[in-house]
Write a protein that holds these residues in place. Structure first.
Motif, PDB file in Angstrom:
ATOM      1  N   LEU B 359      29.899  73.831  23.600  1.00  0.00           N
ATOM      2  CA  LEU B 359      30.544  73.194  24.908  1.00  0.00           C
ATOM      3  C   LEU B 359      31.883  73.912  24.969  1.00  0.00           C
ATOM      4  CD1 LEU B 359      31.463  70.800  26.791  1.00  0.00           C
ATOM      5  CD2 LEU B 359      32.484  69.566  24.658  1.00  0.00           C
ATOM      6  N   GLU B 360      32.357  74.308  23.918  1.00  0.00           N
ATOM      7  CA  GLU B 360      33.698  75.446  24.063  1.00  0.00           C
ATOM      8  C   GLU B 360      33.351  76.335  25.064  1.00  0.00           C
ATOM      9  OE1 GLU B 360      35.219  76.769  20.852  1.00  0.00           O
ATOM     10  OE2 GLU B 360      37.452  77.041  21.545  1.00  0.00           O
ATOM     11  N   ARG B 361      32.248  77.217  25.138  1.00  0.00           N
ATOM     12  CA  ARG B 361      31.794  78.419  25.585  1.00  0.00           C
ATOM     13  C   ARG B 361      31.784  77.946  27.076  1.00  0.00           C
ATOM     14  NH1 ARG B 361      27.861  82.846  23.572  1.00  0.00           N
ATOM     15  NH2 ARG B 361      29.666  83.225  22.052  1.00  0.00           N
ATOM     16  N   HIS B 362      30.843  77.075  27.269  1.00  0.00           N
ATOM     17  CA  HIS B 362      30.518  76.629  28.772  1.00  0.00           C
ATOM     18  C   HIS B 362      31.869  76.290  29.325  1.00  0.00           C
ATOM     19  CE1 HIS B 362      26.178  77.006  28.298  1.00  0.00           C
ATOM     20  NE2 HIS B 362      26.247  76.128  27.554  1.00  0.00           N
ATOM     21  N   LEU B 363      32.886  75.590  28.566  1.00  0.00           N
ATOM     22  CA  LEU B 363      33.971  75.198  29.362  1.00  0.00           C
ATOM     23  C   LEU B 363      34.734  76.443  29.571  1.00  0.00           C
ATOM     24  CD1 LEU B 363      35.916  72.927  29.856  1.00  0.00           C
ATOM     25  CD2 LEU B 363      36.691  72.921  27.211  1.00  0.00           C
ATOM     26  N   GLU B 364      34.916  77.345  28.865  1.00  0.00           N
ATOM     27  CA  GLU B 364      35.786  78.281  29.102  1.00  0.00           C
ATOM     28  C   GLU B 364      35.133  79.299  30.260  1.00  0.00           C
ATOM     29  OE1 GLU B 364      36.691  79.803  24.393  1.00  0.00           O
ATOM     30  OE2 GLU B 364      35.417  81.282  25.791  1.00  0.00           O
ATOM     31  N   ASN B 365      33.832  79.233  30.407  1.00  0.00           N
ATOM     32  CA  ASN B 365      33.249  79.900  31.302  1.00  0.00           C
ATOM     33  C   ASN B 365      33.460  79.469  32.598  1.00  0.00           C
ATOM     34  OD1 ASN B 365      31.892  82.095  29.725  1.00  0.00           O
ATOM     35  ND2 ASN B 365      29.951  80.935  29.775  1.00  0.00           N
ATOM     36  N   LEU B 366      33.369  78.034  32.830  1.00  0.00           N
ATOM     37  CA  LEU B 366      33.721  77.092  33.896  1.00  0.00           C
ATOM     38  C   LEU B 366      35.180  77.351  34.538  1.00  0.00           C
ATOM     39  CD1 LEU B 366      31.485  73.989  33.343  1.00  0.00           C
ATOM     40  CD2 LEU B 366      31.373  75.665  35.025  1.00  0.00           C
ATOM     41  N   GLN B 367      36.044  77.535  33.632  1.00  0.00           N
ATOM     42  CA  GLN B 367      37.383  77.692  33.784  1.00  0.00           C
ATOM     43  C   GLN B 367      37.738  79.019  34.280  1.00  0.00           C
ATOM     44  OE1 GLN B 367      38.964  76.373  29.956  1.00  0.00           O
ATOM     45  NE2 GLN B 367      39.511  74.339  30.677  1.00  0.00           N
ATOM     46  N   HIS B 368      36.881  80.089  33.679  1.00  0.00           N
ATOM     47  CA  HIS B 368      37.172  81.358  34.009  1.00  0.00           C
ATOM     48  C   HIS B 368      36.699  81.487  35.571  1.00  0.00           C
ATOM     49  CE1 HIS B 368      37.769  85.618  33.154  1.00  0.00           C
ATOM     50  NE2 HIS B 368      36.703  85.844  33.952  1.00  0.00           N
ATOM     51  N   PHE B 369      35.776  80.652  35.968  1.00  0.00           N
ATOM     52  CA  PHE B 369      35.341  80.795  37.531  1.00  0.00           C
ATOM     53  C   PHE B 369      36.553  80.094  38.348  1.00  0.00           C
ATOM     54  CE2 PHE B 369      30.716  81.266  36.189  1.00  0.00           C
ATOM     55  CZ  PHE B 369      30.397  81.998  37.168  1.00  0.00           C
ATOM     56  N   GLY B 370      37.539  79.424  37.571  1.00  0.00           N
ATOM     57  CA  GLY B 370      38.289  78.617  38.543  1.00  0.00           C
ATOM     58  C   GLY B 370      38.255  77.358  38.498  1.00  0.00           C
ATOM     59  N   GLN B 371      37.221  76.763  37.753  1.00  0.00           N
ATOM     60  CA  GLN B 371      36.938  75.291  37.941  1.00  0.00           C
ATOM     61  C   GLN B 371      37.710  74.620  37.194  1.00  0.00           C
ATOM     62  OE1 GLN B 371      34.392  73.419  39.784  1.00  0.00           O
ATOM     63  NE2 GLN B 371      35.051  75.450  40.928  1.00  0.00           N
ATOM     64  N   SER B 372      38.225  73.414  37.699  1.00  0.00           N
ATOM     65  CA  SER B 372      38.816  72.312  36.906  1.00  0.00           C
ATOM     66  C   SER B 372      37.753  71.324  36.307  1.00  0.00           C
ATOM     67  CB  SER B 372      39.658  71.410  37.800  1.00  0.00           C
ATOM     68  OG  SER B 372      40.854  72.123  38.439  1.00  0.00           O
ATOM     69  N   VAL B 373      37.687  71.242  35.012  1.00  0.00           N
ATOM     70  CA  VAL B 373      36.707  70.424  34.391  1.00  0.00           C
ATOM     71  C   VAL B 373      36.698  69.246  33.754  1.00  0.00           C
ATOM     72  CG1 VAL B 373      34.865  70.951  32.656  1.00  0.00           C
ATOM     73  CG2 VAL B 373      35.640  73.057  33.972  1.00  0.00           C
ATOM     74  N   VAL B 374      35.966  68.434  33.993  1.00  0.00           N
ATOM     75  CA  VAL B 374      35.937  67.215  33.193  1.00  0.00           C
ATOM     76  C   VAL B 374      34.901  67.206  32.362  1.00  0.00           C
ATOM     77  CG1 VAL B 374      35.873  64.576  33.327  1.00  0.00           C
ATOM     78  CG2 VAL B 374      37.131  65.762  35.287  1.00  0.00           C
ATOM     79  N   VAL B 375      34.911  66.896  31.248  1.00  0.00           N
ATOM     80  CA  VAL B 375      33.622  66.878  30.269  1.00  0.00           C
ATOM     81  C   VAL B 375      33.316  65.404  30.123  1.00  0.00           C
ATOM     82  CG1 VAL B 375      32.956  67.258  27.767  1.00  0.00           C
ATOM     83  CG2 VAL B 375      34.524  68.978  28.773  1.00  0.00           C
ATOM     84  N   THR B 376      32.032  65.114  29.991  1.00  0.00           N
ATOM     85  CA  THR B 376      31.654  63.592  29.848  1.00  0.00           C
ATOM     86  C   THR B 376      30.477  63.625  29.113  1.00  0.00           C
ATOM     87  OG1 THR B 376      30.985  61.568  31.046  1.00  0.00           O
ATOM     88  CG2 THR B 376      29.951  63.633  31.933  1.00  0.00           C
ATOM     89  N   PHE B 377      30.087  62.629  28.462  1.00  0.00           N
ATOM     90  CA  PHE B 377      29.143  62.211  27.721  1.00  0.00           C
ATOM     91  C   PHE B 377      28.046  61.539  28.480  1.00  0.00           C
ATOM     92  CE2 PHE B 377      29.028  62.331  22.722  1.00  0.00           C
ATOM     93  CZ  PHE B 377      29.881  63.293  22.601  1.00  0.00           C
ATOM     94  N   ASN B 378      26.642  61.967  28.389  1.00  0.00           N
ATOM     95  CA  ASN B 378      25.726  61.185  28.985  1.00  0.00           C
ATOM     96  C   ASN B 378      25.311  60.209  27.657  1.00  0.00           C
ATOM     97  OD1 ASN B 378      23.678  60.131  30.386  1.00  0.00           O
ATOM     98  ND2 ASN B 378      22.187  61.619  29.924  1.00  0.00           N
ATOM     99  N   GLN B 379      26.064  58.959  27.692  1.00  0.00           N
ATOM    100  CA  GLN B 379      26.092  58.301  26.642  1.00  0.00           C
ATOM    101  C   GLN B 379      24.729  57.739  26.078  1.00  0.00           C
ATOM    102  OE1 GLN B 379      29.971  55.910  27.172  1.00  0.00           O
ATOM    103  NE2 GLN B 379      29.234  54.934  25.344  1.00  0.00           N
ATOM    104  N   TYR B 380      24.525  57.485  25.056  1.00  0.00           N
ATOM    105  CA  TYR B 380      23.420  56.904  24.370  1.00  0.00           C
ATOM    106  C   TYR B 380      23.889  55.751  23.279  1.00  0.00           C
ATOM    107  CZ  TYR B 380      20.017  60.137  26.131  1.00  0.00           C
ATOM    108  OH  TYR B 380      19.109  61.028  26.937  1.00  0.00           O
ATOM    109  N   SER B 381      22.998  54.862  23.057  1.00  0.00           N
ATOM    110  CA  SER B 381      23.500  53.610  22.438  1.00  0.00           C
ATOM    111  C   SER B 381      23.801  54.114  20.974  1.00  0.00           C
ATOM    112  CB  SER B 381      22.229  52.520  22.282  1.00  0.00           C
ATOM    113  OG  SER B 381      21.149  53.367  21.814  1.00  0.00           O
ATOM    114  N   PHE B 382      23.291  54.991  20.464  1.00  0.00           N
ATOM    115  CA  PHE B 382      23.374  55.397  19.155  1.00  0.00           C
ATOM    116  C   PHE B 382      24.935  56.425  18.948  1.00  0.00           C
ATOM    117  CE2 PHE B 382      19.953  57.714  20.664  1.00  0.00           C
ATOM    118  CZ  PHE B 382      20.519  58.924  20.885  1.00  0.00           C
TER     119      PHE B 382
END
Lengths: 555, 555
Positions: B359-382
């Motif tokens: 997650l961290e690396r994808h986040l860094e990459n997106l931020q490097h593009f200039g993107q403001s990032v909101v991380v979210t969970f695609n939630q599961y019951s467990f």
């Protein structure tokens, strides 16, 4: 002179909802595809109304390579009947993309007798052919996957008879070897592609009477033989449901309009050699539900089209035409009178007279089926009054009616004499119920023999060794009760395309016999039958374009 | 628990005309396909409105084989924004029939966050894929016909690079020999079929900005090389017009609705390895014309999808997202934390913590593009509160926002925290204009090198001999200014699918470089990339059926 597409684009279309409303189709049963095309839920078919409607078959003498113009006559007749105040609907086949981009062109009629929007109908229309292509090829992929997953086991099939299809003229795909490049990429196999109108799915689609019947037929499709020589079907593969899902929307007939804003149902388009060559039973019955007069056609000359229409489609659907229109052109008559191709557009009464023997035989055949026949000309500007008068007089002497038809140039107005004659014939001396050429109880060789001797007028049928083997298999499988669909050249009564006019006392050679267990008929192949056309040197695709947002080059 | 299709079928749909009217789409621009699907004429796109609209990219961490659920999150977010009273529209890719009948399933989202009618969208929809298949294969037939008609002459091509496509999973068609069985049936040739989403026509379709631009791109498609090693294109073949005609209707974006009756544009569906993996620019811009917030997605993880979305699609379209939503699942995080596949559905905070590096690396990459990032969970019951709290806290420390999302189970209501967060981010700290990974002026190897080192974090790129030759050809043809589209496994940052978590300092091997001159990008193929999937032992087709008129078994 305007081209077909210019004429079609020059006329303002009615919203299809208006066309449907005028027929009394309930709004919830109408599924729009854009503003000028719609599907009508097949459940609207009403057998009681079907029984009251007057069906008219448009068929033809043996055609030239350019065709005879049955569709043009069929549309013109519908337009003419409407001008007479009759509730008339035309039911036709859908065109295939292959010929549209190749040589033959589309299938929407011509001149002032067309169904529209012709660009849409000639292109993707409502996607029926694509659904059929998908269904056919999904079966192929699932079948090859079955082979792959069961490779090396007793469950793997010994022989696969199913081929793939594409709606394109592509000679390179006729014979291929698939599954190459080592394990993981399938099992090497000789196979090939046919054009979509030659798919058994197309034939099934056109003969199905309901979604359940469609499912039953799909489950019945014979795909190959097991290790123990037992038939292996779609039901055995377990994917009848999935394939039905791919076809469920397509199954509803398509409603469009004629250039004179009359209704037209255009649905299904099987080949007229390898298959039975008529639009779907659903479209015919839907038209009969909402129309007092329903005009439909059957592919190629009456030896192929009308024979299959009457012996296969009508027998299964429980309907029959109250009259048949037998279309001739002066060009085809002259060709059958041995005038050279280069000269058939020139006045030549003697040549035409010599060619009437072809018309005569088709006429006799139709009369033998119990049909009341109106002969008509698909008129061309170069036809002479002398030629037409002679033909009219000749027809009367043969006990057939004749009426002129200039629908191409004049639309419904040009077909008024034909429309009047057809109404008169149906009122005063309608056809008898069909006298079928063979009984379903006859053996398959007997059925073929009867068609060959009574319709084609050959003297005998010779089966190849391959065909003999297939005939035995049919007996073993208990399928001898099915009707036969003879795949033969459309250019001759015989299996020799060069033998124009009236071939007689010939031997018809059946090279192969194919079991279309889903469609419910046995195909007997006489000679080489092309199931995947090629493209010519100058394909029509080179001339199709979008100019200022309008399609040009379709015909 | 209801299945996706049961949920979808249990909700009453709004007539699509109502959905369109609520958006302010003029009635004449709406082309209905049944009552719940429509196309909107692409000419309605208004660049001034596009410039005002707030685009949101939904992307993901490196996925598991089951995917991450970007579509579900995207639909849920749109539903959530609508519940906040925002004019929000989701723009998505169209599903391919192959995976629907194979293993992966459809692409309409899941649970209470779906676009509907899901059966139609997952099946033939409005026929776009069929039109693309037809266009691709019509070119192939015309090209093979050109070869056939010019066989033995200098006009015949020396090499053909064009392949055919079908929208089916059919491993047997990957490698074939066509044109067999002697002269008259084409010229023998090694070739094969890809799945329709891998067609260059699909990529073109998704990048075209108008009918004229579509035509220009089609004309530009490189089909092979002449006897004198010159490029031979669709324009040289002379059929650009005919192929454009086959695509002209498909080019209009499709309007459907979410389960909460919000608008959704679903249009185009290119692969995210061999192509750029986003819905059409037309659909995105159409959504931006009518929506204040537009949610779109890009295929696979952010290394593939977001990179191509930002460097190819957005650069060409002149748009950029005001925020990116980075979707994670507890399962994928645990997998990247080296938890065994069998155990990823069990609570395991340590495993999840270990996987956050992905997650961290994808986040860094997106931020490097200039993107403001909101991380979210695609939630599961467990998912446990502990796991989610930890991730939220971790994100805040990394300068990213986090919001929960339970859209699958609760629809828009479950996505309200995410929707609120996204609105806040866009208002208070929106993304910067894109800092592209490479300039178009960079050479092709430089572009590839920059993506590999900056996004994938490999240390070097090695080109095969085949790739080197292709790179020289690109220089010769003057195509070095095109962006690059790297086809790499979606399961790792490297070209080794087994290397999960965060691969680093690896060598990326480019086996081949493919010129997609029509699409306008150069595909660099890292390792074996599947362009025609196979079917599994138990394909979904075995479970699809029609029961009481309803489709079952689609997901």
């Amino acid at each position: 002179m305007k081209t077909d597409i210019e004429i079609a684009q020059g006329i303002a279309l009615q919203p299809i909802a208006n066309i449907a409303a005028a027929l009394g189709i309930p709004a919830p049963a109408l599924i729009p595809y854009g503003h000028y095309k719609a599907k009508v839920q097949y459940t609207e078919i009403d057998e009681a109304k079907v029984a009251q409607s007057k069906l008219i078959l448009v068929t033809a003498i043996t055609p030239t390579k350019a065709g005879i113009g049955k569709t043009t006559v069929g549309v013109a007749l519908a337009q003419g009947l409407q001008q007479l105040g009759k509730k008339a609907i035309v039911a036709l086949r859908e065109p295939s993309l292959g010929p549209c981009f190749g040589m033959k062109g589309g299938a929407c009629g011509g001149g002032y007798a067309q169904v529209v929007p012709m660009e849409d109908i000639n292109l993707h229309f409502t996607g029926d052919f694509h659904a059929i292509t998908s269904a056919n090829n999904m079966i192929a992929a699932l079948l090859d996957n079955y082979q792959y997953q069961h490779r090396g086991t007793e469950l793997a099939l010994k022989q696969i008879t199913w081929r793939r299809v594409l709606d394109v003229n592509d000679r390179s795909l006729r014979f291929i070897v698939s599954g190459l490049n080592g394990p993981g990429n399938g099992i090497p196999q000789e196979t090939g592609f046919d054009i979509t109108p030659a798919s058994e799915i197309m034939a099934i689609f056109c003969l199905a009477s309901s979604l359940d019947d469609l499912r039953r037929r799909i489950d019945n499709i014979l795909l190959g033989y097991t290790h123990h020589n037992q038939p292996f079907t779609v039901a055995d593969l377990g994917v009848g449901g999935a394939i039905t899902v791919l076809l469920k929307d397509a199954l509803n007939p398509n409603l469009v309009q004629t250039l004179e804003a009359g209704p037209a149902f255009i649905h299904g388009g099987p080949f007229a050699n390898i298959a039975h060559g008529c639009n779907s039973i659903m479209a015919t019955k839907m038209a009969m539900t909402y129309g007092d007069y329903v005009i439909t056609e059957a592919g190629f000359g009456a030896d192929l089209g009308a024979e299959k229409f009457l012996n296969i489609k009508c027998r299964q659907a429980g309907i029959y035409p109250k009259a048949s229109v037998l279309v001739a052109t002066s060009q085809a008559l002259k060709l059958h009178g041995n005038v050279t191709l280069a000269d058939i557009k020139k006045p030549n009464l003697k040549g035409l007279q010599a060619g009437l023997k072809n018309l005569e035989r088709h006429l006799e055949n139709l009369q033998h089926f119990g049909q009341s026949v109106v002969v008509t000309f698909n008129q061309y500007s170069f036809d002479t009054a002398e030629e037409m008068d002679y033909t009219a007089q000749w027809c009367r002497e043969k006990g057939a009616d004749f009426a002129l038809n200039n629908g191409f140039a004049e639309g419904g107005r040009g077909a008024l004499p034909l429309a009047e004659k057809v109404v008169e014939v149906i009122e005063k001396r309608p056809s008898q119920p069909i006298r079928h050429t063979y009984a379903l109880e006859d053996s398959i060789p007997e059925k073929i023999h009867k068609v060959v001797t009574q319709i084609y007028r050959g003297k005998e049928v010779v089966f190849s060794k391959t065909a003999e083997t297939a005939l035995k298999k049919i007996e073993t499988l208990g399928l001898a009760h099915l009707p036969v669909c003879i795949a033969k050249t459309q250019y001759s009564f015989s299996d020799d395309a060069a033998h124009i006019g009236v071939a007689s006392d010939f031997t018809l050679n059946i090279e192969n016999v194919i079991i279309n267990r889903g469609a419910g008929f046995i195909v007997a192949v006489a000679g080489e039958i092309m199931r995947m056309p090629g493209l010519p040197k100058d394909p029509q695709a080179l001339h199709i374009d979008v100019v200022d947002g309008k399609v040009v080059g379709l015909s």
